[in-house]
Design a protein around this motif. Structure first.
Motif, short mmCIF file in Angstrom:
data_model
loop_
_atom_site.label_atom_id
_atom_site.label_comp_id
_atom_site.label_asym_id
_atom_site.label_seq_id
_atom_site.Cartn_x
_atom_site.Cartn_y
_atom_site.Cartn_z
N GLU A 91 -38.97 -11.43 -82.49
CA GLU A 91 -38.59 -12.78 -82.94
C GLU A 91 -38.30 -12.58 -84.41
O GLU A 91 -39.13 -12.03 -85.14
CB GLU A 91 -39.77 -13.75 -82.76
N TRP A 92 -37.12 -12.98 -84.84
CA TRP A 92 -36.80 -12.77 -86.25
C TRP A 92 -35.92 -13.87 -86.79
O TRP A 92 -35.23 -14.57 -86.04
CB TRP A 92 -36.25 -11.38 -86.52
N PHE A 93 -35.98 -13.99 -88.12
CA PHE A 93 -35.29 -15.06 -88.81
C PHE A 93 -34.68 -14.48 -90.08
O PHE A 93 -35.38 -13.88 -90.89
CB PHE A 93 -36.31 -16.16 -89.16
N ASN A 94 -33.37 -14.60 -90.18
CA ASN A 94 -32.67 -14.00 -91.31
C ASN A 94 -32.06 -15.08 -92.21
O ASN A 94 -31.40 -16.00 -91.74
CB ASN A 94 -31.55 -13.08 -90.76
N VAL A 95 -32.35 -14.97 -93.50
CA VAL A 95 -31.65 -15.77 -94.50
C VAL A 95 -31.16 -14.80 -95.57
O VAL A 95 -31.97 -14.12 -96.21
CB VAL A 95 -32.55 -16.84 -95.14
N TYR A 96 -29.86 -14.70 -95.71
CA TYR A 96 -29.22 -13.80 -96.67
C TYR A 96 -29.81 -12.39 -96.63
O TYR A 96 -29.51 -11.63 -95.72
CB TYR A 96 -29.23 -14.41 -98.08
N ASN A 97 -30.68 -12.04 -97.62
CA ASN A 97 -31.17 -10.66 -97.69
C ASN A 97 -32.58 -10.49 -97.13
O ASN A 97 -33.19 -9.46 -97.32
CB ASN A 97 -31.14 -10.17 -99.16
N GLU A 98 -33.09 -11.53 -96.48
CA GLU A 98 -34.45 -11.44 -95.94
C GLU A 98 -34.45 -11.53 -94.42
O GLU A 98 -33.69 -12.30 -93.83
CB GLU A 98 -35.31 -12.59 -96.50
N VAL A 99 -35.32 -10.70 -93.83
CA VAL A 99 -35.51 -10.75 -92.38
C VAL A 99 -37.00 -10.88 -92.12
O VAL A 99 -37.78 -9.99 -92.47
CB VAL A 99 -34.97 -9.49 -91.67
N GLU A 100 -37.39 -12.01 -91.55
CA GLU A 100 -38.80 -12.25 -91.25
C GLU A 100 -39.01 -11.99 -89.76
O GLU A 100 -38.28 -12.51 -88.92
CB GLU A 100 -39.15 -13.70 -91.60
N VAL A 101 -40.01 -11.15 -89.47
CA VAL A 101 -40.19 -10.66 -88.10
C VAL A 101 -41.56 -11.07 -87.57
O VAL A 101 -42.57 -11.00 -88.29
CB VAL A 101 -40.10 -9.11 -88.09
#
Ligand SMILES: C[C@H](O)[C@H](O)[C@H]1CNC2=NC(N)=NC(=O)C2=N1
Length: 94
Positions: free
Chosen positions: A57-67
């Protein structure tokens, strides 16, 4: 695959850098130079995840990827989550 208990999760977490528990899932926020680098990471991890038949499960905003990683069939965290976590780390720093 078997669900790991709290002490097993804790001791495996100690071996990893930047990973923690968040709402019962393994969690890490990856930060990159820019969107291109973040998306390159996601592309490589997507292939790895499919090979392992284990998907983040991941969430990307510009240069960040939260996993977030969890094992639905095990009802918690299993060795498959740690395997994918280690795989993600080695994509960043081979
Ligand atoms: C049928 C298939 O093996 C399962 O649905 C897989 C696919 N990817 C998965 N990914 C994750 N993160 N957890 C799972 O339990 C899981 N199960």
């Amino acid at each position: 695959m078997k669900r790991l208990d709290a002490s097993e999760v804790e001791s495996e977490l100690k071996e990893l850098d930047g990973w923690s528990l968040d709402e019962g899932k393994l969690h890490k926020k990856f930060t990159f130079e820019d969107f291109r680098a973040a998306f390159a990471f996601m592309t490589r991890v997507a292939k790895l995840a499919d090979e392992q038949d284990h998907h983040p499960e991941w969430f990307n905003v510009y240069n960040e990827v939260e996993v977030h990683l969890t094992s639905h069939d095990a009802g918690g965290i299993s060795e498959r989550d740690f395997r994918l976590a280690r795989g993600m780390d080695s994509v960043v720093a081979p």
